[in-house]
Scaffold this motif. Structure first.
Motif, PDB file in Angstrom:
ATOM      1  N   ILE A  61       1.322   0.058  -2.348  1.00  0.00           N
ATOM      2  CA  ILE A  61       2.280  -0.124  -1.260  1.00  0.00           C
ATOM      3  C   ILE A  61       3.673  -0.458  -1.779  1.00  0.00           C
ATOM      4  O   ILE A  61       4.661   0.186  -1.410  1.00  0.00           O
ATOM      5  CB  ILE A  61       1.806  -1.217  -0.294  1.00  0.00           C
TER       6      ILE A  61
ATOM      7  N   ARG B  94       4.321   2.143   7.923  1.00  0.00           N
ATOM      8  CA  ARG B  94       4.051   0.975   7.099  1.00  0.00           C
ATOM      9  C   ARG B  94       4.964   0.916   5.880  1.00  0.00           C
ATOM     10  O   ARG B  94       5.536  -0.131   5.557  1.00  0.00           O
ATOM     11  CB  ARG B  94       2.587   1.008   6.645  1.00  0.00           C
ATOM     12  N   ILE B  95       5.116   2.033   5.212  1.00  0.00           N
ATOM     13  CA  ILE B  95       5.964   2.084   4.028  1.00  0.00           C
ATOM     14  C   ILE B  95       7.419   1.819   4.408  1.00  0.00           C
ATOM     15  O   ILE B  95       8.128   1.061   3.721  1.00  0.00           O
ATOM     16  CB  ILE B  95       5.852   3.456   3.342  1.00  0.00           C
TER      17      ILE B  95
ATOM     18  N   LYS C 139       1.169   6.607  10.570  1.00  0.00           N
ATOM     19  CA  LYS C 139       1.061   5.149  10.506  1.00  0.00           C
ATOM     20  C   LYS C 139       1.330   4.637   9.091  1.00  0.00           C
ATOM     21  O   LYS C 139       1.938   3.576   8.912  1.00  0.00           O
ATOM     22  CB  LYS C 139      -0.326   4.713  10.999  1.00  0.00           C
ATOM     23  N   ILE C 140       0.905   5.381   8.083  1.00  0.00           N
ATOM     24  CA  ILE C 140       1.186   4.992   6.705  1.00  0.00           C
ATOM     25  C   ILE C 140       2.688   5.076   6.435  1.00  0.00           C
ATOM     26  O   ILE C 140       3.271   4.187   5.795  1.00  0.00           O
ATOM     27  CB  ILE C 140       0.415   5.897   5.728  1.00  0.00           C
TER      28      ILE C 140
ATOM     29  N   SER D 277      -2.981   9.179  10.932  1.00  0.00           N
ATOM     30  CA  SER D 277      -3.042   8.230   9.815  1.00  0.00           C
ATOM     31  C   SER D 277      -1.802   8.345   8.937  1.00  0.00           C
ATOM     32  O   SER D 277      -1.249   7.336   8.487  1.00  0.00           O
ATOM     33  CB  SER D 277      -4.296   8.486   8.976  1.00  0.00           C
TER      34      SER D 277
ATOM     35  N   ILE E  68      -7.192  -3.512   4.079  1.00  0.00           N
ATOM     36  CA  ILE E  68      -5.948  -2.835   4.457  1.00  0.00           C
ATOM     37  C   ILE E  68      -5.234  -3.555   5.592  1.00  0.00           C
ATOM     38  O   ILE E  68      -4.036  -3.830   5.520  1.00  0.00           O
ATOM     39  CB  ILE E  68      -6.179  -1.360   4.828  1.00  0.00           C
TER      40      ILE E  68
END
Length: 280
Positions: free
Chosen positions: A105, A241-242, A237-238, A234, A203
């Motif tokens: 991450i 998040r990043i 959403k990733i 997905s 996670i």
């Protein structure tokens, strides 16, 4: 009565029962000292969530990041009884999430930050915040916060039209409107439903039985979850998040440096933070 309604009722009953049996298992002692209250973002669940914890080493005055993180928080939180019966599983998941953050991450977020201008990252963050309007609106209604629900409607309409589908927060910047940031876990807590036991999810990170059910409930109100195929949902959403993590690089590290026991600090901070949010 539909299957979802029956499931929801049974879930609430289960939380109450589990709370009765589990609430006295662990006595939580604050981990950071009264004069060094820490906040750190939660990198794997809600990146905007700021944590509060107690009992740590004194702040390094030469570390500007730690000074910024610590200086605004001087409240003293009381010790409280809380259940952590899954300690060994939770610690394993904490270790896994910690490894994932530092090995995947954080490096990706740092690279993304280096190539993506700040205005673009802020716009993307605002867009995703605008997108989860249904979660905030519904939970404001469920908590009887009608004014907040009305504000959510106004913010969503203004930002979706004049703010370019949410990339610019016109409602917040020009009309001084503010979102309530309510979720189902807070809604259940407002009805005096106990936390149940503490659990660390792979996670997703720190949670409780009550908040876990809240996450499941809120997922039905999150538009991105309805995109097909699931890999697209997905991936979005990733990316979110990043993007959000890129604004908080260093916060989690500061919490770890400050805490005598990082696992306990994260646990206590999460519990205390959720408690304060329910009071609001």
């Amino acid at each position: 009565m539909g299957k979802k309604s029956i499931f929801f009722i049974l879930a609430i009953i289960f939380i109450q029962v589990s709370t009765c049996f589990a609430q006295d298992n662990t006595f939580i002692i604050p981990v950071l000292s009264n004069d060094t209250v820490s906040r750190s973002f939660y990198p794997l669940d809600n990146p905007d969530t700021m944590f509060l914890a107690q009992n740590a080493r004194p702040i390094n005055k030469d570390d500007e990041l730690e000074k910024e993180i610590f200086e605004d928080f001087d409240e003293t939180f009381e010790s409280e009884t809380f259940s952590d019966p899954l300690f060994y599983f939770n610690y394993l998941m904490y270790t896994f999430n910690d490894f994932l953050f530092f090995q995947a991450i954080k490096p990706i977020a740092e690279g993304y930050k280096a190539i993506m201008p700040v205005p673009a990252r802020k716009g993307i963050k605002s867009f995703f915040h605008n997108l989860i309007f249904p979660v905030r609106f519904t939970n404001s209604i469920l908590q009887g916060k009608i004014k907040d629900a009305g504000n959510e409607i106004g913010i969503f309409l203004i930002n979706s039209t004049f703010g370019g589908i949410g990339f610019v927060q016109v409602a917040q910047n020009k009309f001084d409107l503010h979102t309530a940031n309510e979720d189902l876990g807070q809604t259940l807590g407002s009805y005096a439903i106990g936390n149940g036991f503490y659990i660390v999810l792979p996670i997703l990170g720190p949670s409780t039985l009550r908040d876990l059910i809240g996450i499941v409930g809120d997922s039905f109100l999150t538009p991105v979850n309805y995109l097909e195929p699931w890999t697209l949902s997905s991936g979005i959403k990733i990316f979110d998040r990043i993007n959000t993590t890129s604004f908080h690089i260093g916060d989690y590290e500061a919490l770890k440096r400050a805490a005598l026991d990082p696992y306990a600090a994260m646990r206590n901070a999460y519990i205390q933070n959720r408690k304060e949010k329910i009071k609001e």
